[in-house]
Design a protein around this motif. Structure first.
Motif, PDB file in Angstrom:
ATOM      1  N   PRO A   1      -1.086   2.780  18.433  1.00 26.58           N
ATOM      2  CA  PRO A   1      -1.477   3.290  17.113  1.00 26.58           C
ATOM      3  C   PRO A   1      -0.668   2.628  16.000  1.00 26.58           C
ATOM      4  CG  PRO A   1      -0.093   4.878  18.247  1.00 26.58           C
ATOM      5  CD  PRO A   1      -0.362   3.785  19.229  1.00 26.58           C
ATOM      6  N   PRO A   2      -1.311   2.248  14.897  1.00 28.19           N
ATOM      7  CA  PRO A   2      -0.579   1.646  13.783  1.00 28.19           C
ATOM      8  C   PRO A   2       0.035   2.715  12.888  1.00 28.19           C
ATOM      9  CG  PRO A   2      -2.915   1.686  13.278  1.00 28.19           C
ATOM     10  CD  PRO A   2      -2.768   2.269  14.658  1.00 28.19           C
ATOM     11  N   PRO A   3       1.059   2.371  12.120  1.00 28.56           N
ATOM     12  CA  PRO A   3       1.583   3.296  11.112  1.00 28.56           C
ATOM     13  C   PRO A   3       0.685   3.255   9.875  1.00 28.56           C
ATOM     14  CG  PRO A   3       2.775   1.253  11.010  1.00 28.56           C
ATOM     15  CD  PRO A   3       1.797   1.091  12.135  1.00 28.56           C
ATOM     16  N   LYS A   4       1.022   4.047   8.892  1.00 25.85           N
ATOM     17  CA  LYS A   4       0.207   4.067   7.670  1.00 25.85           C
ATOM     18  C   LYS A   4       0.483   2.874   6.765  1.00 25.85           C
ATOM     19  CE  LYS A   4      -0.224   9.102   7.757  1.00 25.85           C
ATOM     20  NZ  LYS A   4       0.068  10.379   7.069  1.00 25.85           N
ATOM     21  N   LEU A   5       1.611   2.188   6.997  1.00 31.41           N
ATOM     22  CA  LEU A   5       1.954   1.032   6.166  1.00 31.41           C
ATOM     23  C   LEU A   5       2.441  -0.106   7.044  1.00 31.41           C
ATOM     24  CD1 LEU A   5       2.478  -0.279   3.375  1.00 31.41           C
ATOM     25  CD2 LEU A   5       4.755   0.782   3.414  1.00 31.41           C
ATOM     26  N   ILE A   6       1.899  -1.302   6.826  1.00 28.23           N
ATOM     27  CA  ILE A   6       2.322  -2.511   7.532  1.00 28.23           C
ATOM     28  C   ILE A   6       2.762  -3.525   6.482  1.00 28.23           C
ATOM     29  CG2 ILE A   6       1.585  -4.417   9.017  1.00 28.23           C
ATOM     30  CD1 ILE A   6      -0.455  -2.511  10.261  1.00 28.23           C
TER      31      ILE A   6
ATOM     32  N   LEU B   1      -7.938  -1.360  11.446  1.00 28.54           N
ATOM     33  CA  LEU B   1      -6.909  -0.448  11.939  1.00 28.54           C
ATOM     34  C   LEU B   1      -7.142   0.973  11.439  1.00 28.54           C
ATOM     35  CD1 LEU B   1      -3.700  -2.668  11.626  1.00 28.54           C
ATOM     36  CD2 LEU B   1      -5.086  -2.215  13.652  1.00 28.54           C
ATOM     37  N   SER B   2      -7.681   1.106  10.222  1.00 25.55           N
ATOM     38  CA  SER B   2      -7.985   2.439   9.690  1.00 25.55           C
ATOM     39  C   SER B   2      -9.076   3.113  10.514  1.00 25.55           C
ATOM     40  CB  SER B   2      -8.414   2.340   8.222  1.00 25.55           C
ATOM     41  OG  SER B   2      -7.377   1.797   7.423  1.00 25.55           O
ATOM     42  N   VAL B   3     -10.117   2.335  10.860  1.00 20.81           N
ATOM     43  CA  VAL B   3     -11.198   2.877  11.679  1.00 20.81           C
ATOM     44  C   VAL B   3     -10.667   3.297  13.045  1.00 20.81           C
ATOM     45  CG1 VAL B   3     -13.317   2.260  12.903  1.00 20.81           C
ATOM     46  CG2 VAL B   3     -13.026   1.607  10.508  1.00 20.81           C
ATOM     47  N   LYS B   4      -9.829   2.458  13.627  1.00 17.35           N
ATOM     48  CA  LYS B   4      -9.294   2.741  14.959  1.00 17.35           C
ATOM     49  C   LYS B   4      -8.351   3.940  14.950  1.00 17.35           C
ATOM     50  CE  LYS B   4      -6.829   0.495  18.744  1.00 17.35           C
ATOM     51  NZ  LYS B   4      -6.201  -0.738  19.228  1.00 17.35           N
ATOM     52  N   ALA B   5      -7.503   4.044  13.916  1.00 18.00           N
ATOM     53  CA  ALA B   5      -6.483   5.098  13.877  1.00 18.00           C
ATOM     54  C   ALA B   5      -7.026   6.429  13.372  1.00 18.00           C
ATOM     55  CB  ALA B   5      -5.310   4.650  13.008  1.00 18.00           C
TER      56      ALA B   5
ATOM     57  N   GLU C   1      -2.510   0.704   5.319  1.00 15.11           N
ATOM     58  CA  GLU C   1      -2.337  -0.297   4.262  1.00 15.11           C
ATOM     59  C   GLU C   1      -1.565  -1.493   4.805  1.00 15.11           C
ATOM     60  OE1 GLU C   1      -0.086  -0.837  -0.081  1.00 15.11           O
ATOM     61  OE2 GLU C   1      -0.114   1.119   0.934  1.00 15.11           O
ATOM     62  N   VAL C   2      -2.058  -2.699   4.505  1.00 12.30           N
ATOM     63  CA  VAL C   2      -1.387  -3.941   4.880  1.00 12.30           C
ATOM     64  C   VAL C   2      -1.021  -4.667   3.600  1.00 12.30           C
ATOM     65  CG1 VAL C   2      -1.590  -6.131   6.106  1.00 12.30           C
ATOM     66  CG2 VAL C   2      -2.728  -4.096   7.016  1.00 12.30           C
ATOM     67  N   SER C   3       0.260  -4.938   3.396  1.00 10.92           N
ATOM     68  CA  SER C   3       0.669  -5.556   2.134  1.00 10.92           C
ATOM     69  C   SER C   3       1.851  -6.498   2.325  1.00 10.92           C
ATOM     70  CB  SER C   3       1.035  -4.475   1.103  1.00 10.92           C
ATOM     71  OG  SER C   3       2.233  -3.815   1.470  1.00 10.92           O
ATOM     72  N   VAL C   4       2.030  -7.385   1.349  1.00  5.85           N
ATOM     73  CA  VAL C   4       3.173  -8.299   1.292  1.00  5.85           C
ATOM     74  C   VAL C   4       3.989  -7.917   0.063  1.00  5.85           C
ATOM     75  CG1 VAL C   4       3.924 -10.696   1.116  1.00  5.85           C
ATOM     76  CG2 VAL C   4       1.834 -10.135   2.376  1.00  5.85           C
TER      77      VAL C   4
END
Length: 693
Positions: free
Chosen positions: A377-382, A398-402, A407-410
């Protein structure tokens, strides 16, 4: 991330009573602490992943004829390709998958490969030249295509894709919920046991350190339920203030429940509130002149501070996130991953994905992320160190899966940017260490060539050993080493199955192990001779060893040589390592076929390397034997011990409580049991502590 498993009603607590405090028991700190969930079987070793094989030369010449065949195969696929999202697989003449890709429009993507005049990187041209067939799977959305692509890459390990390697499951901390006195333990695998799960942690070491500190801070038991129920006096963990002693009612049910609640609060991210509460209780006890109680609160506060100091970075503004940073050097890539949960740093881990040197950091990171979250499972922030082209698509997938927004950000500034900078530093240092270690290993392998007269530096070394006690629980084992050190995911154990073997027949056991190992690599005989499979394994690490090492002298060497000749193995170098006089390390003799015995200088690095290989095989086979033997002992109980009948068995179990405690008892302690003579005590002790051969 915190998980609650489905709750089942816990048994009601027994009527509270206080047991008399015991003297310090004679057991040690390993006393059935049960800090690993017995339902899990994953190994605790969390070694850094090995480096992939050296990157291929992008300047490799590509024949026009093969390139035209590849273009023709792709053009045929284009005619039937859909214009909808999907995943495509490129296969060679042997039906091996070369590449797995996804596209929003499969027809358009394949067309870009089919144009002979299109300027493409050498890596893509080599892939096209090897392609003879294309398979396509349509998906409803591009998000589904991304998830399917990641899953297929992990399963098939195509040669031209970025490959995530050494993808172990991550450990969690579990506070159980199926007993009136919950225990704290390390857990891997399916989260099916009732309780609260906290994680993931980067490695077993991080979990062990945290559990040890939590025991000091909250005094929660770590023993198994069976051990808990059999206690009549507190164990050593109570004496050293690492458990509250609920087993013998040194603490009542409400008091223990409060300790569990505080531990859960701390792991859930409310550490500041827990520490304030403990500080207030310490001040209160001190004000009431209850200095022993105040000292206990002081020690618990110190343990909590130790947890947070060991975690290094504890961000103020990041509650839950995974941080990924990539560094490339010398054609290799290192991805450093940091895990932050409930505002705490739960460890970091370095990965070395397999990717050709023509891949950019962004390409490697993009493919790595999709595979990384394929089964977790991914976290809410990557947070990422590099902008990837499909960050929005990855976030949607990842949102659909989790089932929640990811959120994925730099990050460009602030604390999050500092986390990325710290991860980048770790990635650069981890890759530097790995490259240095690999260079040292390569020098040792080259030195083996000179010392042993090998035709070339061995890429794969296999070492074999057997273990048994008077022929019982016989097991063989194989360990594997290569240019990057020990390759533990290639280790194998062999439970000896031959019924006609004489007990202690080491030659017969070795014959069975080698035949079972190498017959899998031999094709059915063609024109009278066995042929070797040419195909390498999925990870491009060779299936065939260049060198086989066995523990023994000239006799063992000749026996194994005869086995090899029977199997038709002539291309594998063979060596036996005989122990020196009085089994002294450094005085070993090396035997190779048709050669005089080899004696290396005691301080020769090659000899030390060979000793390490042999000792690792011995360690692995002894561990495998002990697991097998303990299983038999658990299943057979005490009936297997000569001279131990039902009466003595009952007396032993009444005295020690569990079979595990009987196994740990000394001869003197066994002799104190009513009805157990000194001779019987010796037999019982020797049964549990016999050394395998």
């Amino acid at each position: 991330m915190v998980h609650d498993s489905s709750e089942r009603p816990a048994p009601a607590p027994r009527k509270a009573r206080r047991g008399a405090k015991s003297d310090l028991p004679q057991d040690d700190l390993t006393l059935d602490t049960g800090d690993v969930d017995p339902a899990t079987s994953a190994a605790d070793e969390d070694d850094e992943a090995r480096l992939p094989d050296a990157p291929e030369d992008a300047a490799e010449t590509i024949a026009e004829a093969t390139l035209s065949i590849g273009h023709a195969a792709i053009e045929n696929a284009v005619r039937l390709a859909p214009t909808s999202p999907g995943v495509y697989r490129m296969l060679n003449a042997a039906n091996d998958v070369l590449y797995v890709g996804k596209a929003k429009n499969v027809k358009k993507r394949l067309s870009s490969y089919a144009r002979a005049s299109a300027p493409l990187p050498a890596r893509i041209l080599r892939m096209i030249a090897a392609t003879t067939q294309v398979e396509i799977v349509s998906t409803t959305t591009e998000t589904e295509a991304l998830l399917l692509e990641a899953n297929l890459i992990k399963q098939l390990r195509p040669r031209f894709n970025v490959q995530l390697r050494d993808d172990k499951s991550f450990p969690y901390i579990l506070i159980t919920g199926d007993h009136w006195a919950p225990q704290i333990l390390k857990h891997r695998g399916a989260q099916s046991r009732p309780g609260r799960y906290f994680g993931p942690f980067a490695n077993a070491g991080a979990v062990n350190r945290t559990i040890t500190a939590l025991q000091r801070a909250f005094l929660i038991r770590s023993c198994t339920d069976g051990f808990f129920e059999s206690r009549t006096r507190p164990c050593l963990l109570y004496q050293i203030k690492r458990c509250a002693g609920p087993c013998t009612r040194e603490i009542d049910f409400p008091g223990y429940s409060e300790l569990v609640r505080e531990a859960t609060e701390f792991l859930s991210g409310r550490s500041h509130a827990v520490k304030e509460l403990l500080a207030a209780e310490m001040e209160k006890a001190s004000g009431e002149l209850e200095f022993e109680t105040a000292a206990l609160y002081r020690d618990r506060l110190a343990a909590l501070s130790a947890i947070q100091s060991q975690q290094g970075i504890n961000p103020r503004t990041v509650e839950e996130a995974d941080v990924f940073a990539i560094h490339q050097e010398g054609g290799y890539s290192c991805v450093e991953v940091f895990f932050f949960r409930t505002g705490q740093n739960w460890g970091n881990r370095a990965y070395f994905p397999k990717a050709e040197k023509t891949f950019t950091p962004e390409e490697v990171l993009s493919s790595f992320l999709a595979q990384f979250y394929d089964d977790k499972p991914p976290p809410k922030l990557i947070l990422l160190s590099h902008e990837i082209e499909e960050s929005a698509l990855l976030a949607d997938a990842l949102s659909v899966k989790a089932g929640y927004k990811v959120e994925v950000s730099v990050p460009k500034r602030g604390e999050k940017k500092e986390l990325i900078s710290h991860a980048l530093t770790n990635a650069r240092e981890a890759l530097g260490r790995k490259l240095a270690d690999t260079a040292t290993q390569s020098r040792l392998l080259e030195a083996m060539v000179r010392a042993l007269g090998l035709p070339h530096a061995p890429k794969r070394i296999e070492v074999y050993d057997n273990s048994h006690i008077m022929g019982t629980n016989a097991v063989g084992a194989m360990i594997v080493a290569g240019p990057d050190g020990f390759i533990k995911n290639q280790y194998r154990k062999f439970n000896i199955k031959s019924e006609g073997l004489t007990p202690g027949d080491d030659y017969g056991m070795m014959r069975e192990v080698l035949e079972r190992r190498f017959k899998r690599l031999l094709k059915p005989p063609e024109d009278g001779a066995a042929k070797v499979q040419d195909k390498a394994d999925d990870d491009a690490f060779p299936q065939w060893p260049d060198l086989v090492i066995i523990d023994g002298g000239r006799g063992q060497l000749n026996a194994v040589r005869e086995i090899f000749q029977t199997l038709g193995l002539t291309q594998v170098a063979l060596m036996a390592v005989a122990k020196g006089p009085d089994r002294d390390a450094g005085r070993e003799t090396l035997f190779m076929p048709d050669r005089e015995a080899i004696k290396l200088e005691p301080r020769d690095p090659v000899l030390y390397f060979i000793q390490r290989l042999r000792d690792e095989a011995h360690r692995f086979v002894i561990g495998s034997h002990r697991k097998l033997r303990k299983k038999d002992i658990r299943e057979a109980g005490l009936q297997e011990i000569p001279g131990i009948g039902p009466s003595r068995k009952r007396a032993l179990l009444h005295h020690f409580g569990t079979l595990k405690e009987i196994e740990r008892a000394s001869i003197a302690d066994l002799g104190k049991v009513p009805g157990v003579s000194a001779e019987s005590a010796r037999k019982i002790f020797e049964f549990f502590h016999a050394q395998p051969g």
